[in-house]
Write a protein that holds these residues in place. Structure first.
Motif, PDB file in Angstrom:
ATOM      1  N   GLY A 229       0.818  -1.209   0.000  1.00 51.00           N
ATOM      2  CA  GLY A 229       0.000   0.000   0.000  1.00 51.00           C
ATOM      3  C   GLY A 229       0.846   1.252   0.000  1.00 51.00           C
ATOM      4  O   GLY A 229       0.514   2.242  -0.666  1.00 51.00           O
ATOM      5  N   MET A 230       1.968   1.232   0.716  1.00 48.74           N
ATOM      6  CA  MET A 230       2.855   2.388   0.753  1.00 48.74           C
ATOM      7  C   MET A 230       3.435   2.681  -0.630  1.00 48.74           C
ATOM      8  O   MET A 230       3.647   3.832  -1.001  1.00 48.74           O
ATOM      9  CB  MET A 230       3.983   2.145   1.761  1.00 48.74           C
ATOM     10  N   ALA A 231       3.698   1.614  -1.391  1.00 48.32           N
ATOM     11  CA  ALA A 231       4.254   1.805  -2.740  1.00 48.32           C
ATOM     12  C   ALA A 231       3.315   2.628  -3.609  1.00 48.32           C
ATOM     13  O   ALA A 231       3.754   3.368  -4.496  1.00 48.32           O
ATOM     14  CB  ALA A 231       4.527   0.451  -3.387  1.00 48.32           C
ATOM     15  N   GLN A 232       1.989   2.519  -3.344  1.00 48.55           N
ATOM     16  CA  GLN A 232       1.021   3.275  -4.130  1.00 48.55           C
ATOM     17  C   GLN A 232       1.106   4.776  -3.874  1.00 48.55           C
ATOM     18  O   GLN A 232       0.660   5.574  -4.697  1.00 48.55           O
ATOM     19  CB  GLN A 232      -0.397   2.802  -3.798  1.00 48.55           C
TER      20      GLN A 232
ATOM     21  N   VAL B 107       4.748  -2.397 -12.334  1.00 47.57           N
ATOM     22  CA  VAL B 107       4.591  -3.603 -11.513  1.00 47.57           C
ATOM     23  C   VAL B 107       4.326  -3.211 -10.058  1.00 47.57           C
ATOM     24  O   VAL B 107       3.445  -3.770  -9.396  1.00 47.57           O
ATOM     25  CB  VAL B 107       5.837  -4.501 -11.619  1.00 47.57           C
ATOM     26  N   VAL B 108       5.084  -2.243  -9.570  1.00 55.20           N
ATOM     27  CA  VAL B 108       4.905  -1.770  -8.187  1.00 55.20           C
ATOM     28  C   VAL B 108       3.481  -1.260  -7.971  1.00 55.20           C
ATOM     29  O   VAL B 108       2.828  -1.579  -6.968  1.00 55.20           O
ATOM     30  CB  VAL B 108       5.938  -0.670  -7.863  1.00 55.20           C
ATOM     31  N   TYR B 109       2.981  -0.474  -8.932  1.00 56.44           N
ATOM     32  CA  TYR B 109       1.634   0.087  -8.781  1.00 56.44           C
ATOM     33  C   TYR B 109       0.539  -0.969  -8.946  1.00 56.44           C
ATOM     34  O   TYR B 109      -0.571  -0.790  -8.442  1.00 56.44           O
ATOM     35  CB  TYR B 109       1.417   1.207  -9.796  1.00 56.44           C
ATOM     36  N   ALA B 110       0.833  -2.057  -9.647  1.00 57.97           N
ATOM     37  CA  ALA B 110      -0.182  -3.093  -9.871  1.00 57.97           C
ATOM     38  C   ALA B 110      -0.287  -4.080  -8.719  1.00 57.97           C
ATOM     39  O   ALA B 110      -1.253  -4.849  -8.651  1.00 57.97           O
ATOM     40  CB  ALA B 110       0.117  -3.843 -11.171  1.00 57.97           C
ATOM     41  N   LEU B 111       0.681  -4.080  -7.813  1.00 60.09           N
ATOM     42  CA  LEU B 111       0.720  -5.118  -6.782  1.00 60.09           C
ATOM     43  C   LEU B 111      -0.427  -5.014  -5.784  1.00 60.09           C
ATOM     44  O   LEU B 111      -1.015  -6.030  -5.388  1.00 60.09           O
ATOM     45  CB  LEU B 111       2.055  -5.064  -6.032  1.00 60.09           C
TER      46      LEU B 111
END
Length: 517
Positions: free
Chosen positions: A356-359, A387-391
């Protein structure tokens, strides 16, 4: 029948990997970069076409962002050269305050960085502050010192880069004692539109901007000579052979550059066409009126012409590769993470918090960070960012889908002697498939929009049109990128809606056969 979702995921992954592999191409051409404003686009295109006229394959990566991104692109061999200005090189890249160094001295400073500056193009494009002529006359403002003495509540529309440059707003404010506080950064092309609409009163400008004459602006005199000379040159890696570009040296004066900027911004000609016309004329240093007359088209292109331009298949392919490739990799990573979060409740909070933090990381900041980590610009850092945003939706929905299953389902499977991996593969994942697919659908739709930002680091896609449209303030060009992206997001939504219905029908048919048996 229970394995159908698993086979579906495998097929999606395989198709995405095939698309990614198609991106690999033969021998790399010379890569020319450009920043996100009209003049840089045009000079980059002139350089590309000059290489090709010499029989050397060349590629133009347009609108790659600000000076910091370009510096990283050179350092990581993402590009080979790009148009730059001596004042920017000295103050922004080299962090020096020399008043007027020679090109030889600049190259001596650049040598330890593995860079060199060459091919002086023949014109100086300095920074300046500009106002509407009627307002400047009414307030008696002819110079930046006059501006500093003014007590009018003037509104500033300054570009993002000018606000943070070493030779930008903060240093200028200190040098002149300017009492104003600018608002948020504004795209350079949009700033002129805001100035014409009287939404702002002062903008930062380049002295070769075509909009200065068109909008009847007054360029404020730099009476304290704060801004250094910004002579246009080509900044390149030290090993780049500049001899094929020697014919460009000294060929463009300020009038010719201003005319070319006007042909793109005002008359609506494409960067490619303006560059081709310039090279076809055989000489660039000609009066502005003659240059403008030879460059002006009969009619500005409309939306449909922009939409179905020859670059549409290439941009769609690049966009689809980014979206499907990133979602496929996110599935491979996100499904196991979602299962792990479900199986290990103690670490579920930490895991969900991390994805969630990556978003929350701003997209441009993440892209710039990944350029340094990956060591290149273009496809790879853009793919990693997507990829980070899709996780998050994939991990979250996998966990939610498994958690929603009744405990009795697992107990029955264990009672039949199935081991935990078998229960997961044959019972839990198939039953949770609709929820998991909903998360994959969300990730795919999100990434269609996010992929437009990837153009800032040379990954291509439909964002190229949006950024180019912003640079020349052309709504048709922006819409020619935004509309296909929106339609692609809708198509992605419909595609996954259909897949969800297919999976649900398969589960229902499988349940009916089980009951009959």
């Amino acid at each position: 029948m229970a394995d159908r979702p698993g086979r579906l995921f495998a097929r999606i992954l395989l198709a995405a990997l095939v698309l990614c592999a198609s991106l690999a191409s033969a021998a790399a051409p010379v890569v020319v970069g450009s920043k996100r404003f009209t003049e840089s686009y045009l000079l980059g295109e002139i350089v590309r076409q000059t290489y090709e006229r010499s029989g050397i394959a060349a590629e133009h990566r347009q609108g790659l962002g600000n000076t910091a991104v370009m510096e990283q692109a050179l350092a990581t061999h993402g590009i080979d050269l790009y148009p730059e200005y001596t004042g920017t090189i000295v103050r922004e890249l080299l962090k020096k305050d020399a008043p007027a160094p020679t090109l030889e001295q600049i190259n001596a400073w650049l040598a330890p960085h593995g860079l060199k500056a060459g091919i002086p193009l023949g014109f100086n494009n300095s920074y300046a502050l500009a106002m509407r002529e009627d307002d400047a006359a009414r307030l008696g403002i002819a110079s930046i010192s006059d501006l500093a003495r003014s007590r009018e509540p003037l509104r500033f529309g300054l570009s993002h880069e000018f606000l943070v440059r070493a030779d930008g707003w903060n240093a200028l404010k200190k040098a002149y004692g300017l009492p104003f506080t600018p608002g948020s950064g504004l795209d350079h092309g949009l700033a002129y539109q805001a100035l014409a609409a009287k939404q702002v009163d002062v903008v930062d400008a380049y002295t070769t901007d075509a909009q200065i004459q068109r909008l009847h602006l007054r360029v404020l005199r730099d009476d304290r000579q704060f801004f250094p000379r910004y002579d246009a040159v080509l900044l390149m890696r030290a090993e780049v052979d500049e001899r094929p570009l020697a014919s460009l040296a000294g060929r463009i004066d300020e009038d010719a550059m201003r005319a070319m900027n006007g042909a793109a911004e005002i008359d609506g000609k494409s960067f490619t066409a303006v560059a081709r016309d310039f090279l076809a004329r055989g000489q660039g240093a000609q009066p502005a009126a003659a240059a403008a007359a030879s460059a002006a088209p009969a009619q500005r292109q409309g939306f449909w012409q922009h939409l179905f331009a020859p670059d549409l298949p290439r941009l769609l392919r690049q966009h689809l590769v980014l979206v499907f490739g990133s979602v496929a990799i996110a599935i491979v990573i996100g499904l196991p993470l979602g299962v792990l979060a479900f199986r290990r409740p103690r670490i579920a909070g930490v895991l969900m918090g991390a994805v969630g933090m990556a978003q929350t990381i701003p997209s441009l900041a993440l892209l710039a960070f990944l350029i340094a980590i990956v060591g290149s610009i273009g496809f790879v850092p853009a793919l990693v960012a997507l990829v980070v945003y899709a996780l998050l939706p994939i991990v979250r929905n996998t966990h939610a889908g498994l958690a929603s299953l009744a405990p009795g389902v697992r107990d029955a499977a264990y009672a039949l002697g199935l081991r935990e991996p078998q229960v997961l593969r044959s019972i839990e994942l198939p039953l949770a498939a609709p929820t998991i697919l909903a998360g994959i659908k969300t990730a795919a739709v999100w990434n269609v929009g996010m992929a437009t930002v990837a153009t800032f680091i040379g990954a291509g896609g439909l964002g190229e049109r949006i950024v180019a449209g912003l640079a020349v303030n052309d709504t048709n060009t922006m819409l020619a990128g935004a509309v296909p992206a929106a339609l692609l997001a809708l198509a992605m939504q419909w595609l996954f809606d259909g897949v969800e219905r297919w999976v649900v029908r398969g589960q229902q048919a499988n349940a009916e056969r089980t009951e009959v048996g």
